[in-house]
Design an enzyme around this catalytic site. Sequence first.
Site, short mmCIF file in Angstrom:
data_model
loop_
_atom_site.label_atom_id
_atom_site.label_comp_id
_atom_site.label_asym_id
_atom_site.label_seq_id
_atom_site.Cartn_x
_atom_site.Cartn_y
_atom_site.Cartn_z
N CYS A 103 0.86 -1.19 0.00
CA CYS A 103 0.00 0.00 0.00
C CYS A 103 0.89 1.23 0.00
CB CYS A 103 -0.89 -0.01 1.24
SG CYS A 103 -1.99 1.42 1.36
N HIS A 145 -9.23 -3.76 -1.49
CA HIS A 145 -8.22 -2.97 -0.79
C HIS A 145 -8.54 -1.48 -0.89
CE1 HIS A 145 -3.81 -2.05 0.19
NE2 HIS A 145 -4.27 -0.91 -0.26
N GLU A 146 -8.85 -1.04 -2.12
CA GLU A 146 -9.13 0.40 -2.32
C GLU A 146 -10.40 0.83 -1.58
OE1 GLU A 146 -6.84 2.16 -3.26
OE2 GLU A 146 -5.64 0.58 -4.15
N HIS A 149 -10.08 1.56 2.04
CA HIS A 149 -9.57 2.89 2.39
C HIS A 149 -10.72 3.87 2.67
CE1 HIS A 149 -5.22 2.67 1.96
NE2 HIS A 149 -5.31 2.08 0.77
NI NI Z 1 -3.66 1.15 -0.15
#
Ligand code: NI
Length: 184
Positions: A103, A145-146, A149
């Site tokens: 990341c 994953h995105e 966030h």
């Molecule tokens: Ni990330």
Amino acid sequence: MAILKIARMGHPALGRVADPIEDPTAPAVRQLVGDMVETMRDALGTGLAAPQIHVCRRVVVFFVSADRTDGDAGGDEGVPLTVLINPRIEVLDPRPELGWEGCLSVPELMGEVPRPQAIRYSGLDLAGAELVREAEGFHARVVQHECDHLDGILYPQRMSDLKRLIFSSEMRHLAPAAENPEEI
Ligand code: NI
């Protein structure tokens, strides 16, 4: 467009639940996405979420290069640069699959993260049109994953075995079969 500073783990912007975008066609959203894409490319990432540039709104950008995928597996193929505004994820196959992630907000580290194998995701593009896709493998991993966030979650919080959180420079000690992670 501008290359912006990327927030790193510990910055409050990465720990909040981001706010939805009301009008995806607004010029300010186009500007934001342009900055995100330029910042992601400069940092050699494969995805970026707005909170990573200190903007707590629900926008992610990503792409999946074809050499990062299984090829034959349905839903896991190269994906061109994609903008997702107010994204949603529906899990199609909850069985966890382990894979290595990096990341841009957690520099120099990588970790092995369990994620649901198959998802359907949707969101709006810059024209306000709805996009819906199904994804598996690395494609599904990048999107999850995105989108994490946007809920203030970084990948180490998803890990089940923190022994598998390592410095990328020590990756050579892993079994040869280990995949090369990319900065997500
Ligand atoms: Ni990330």
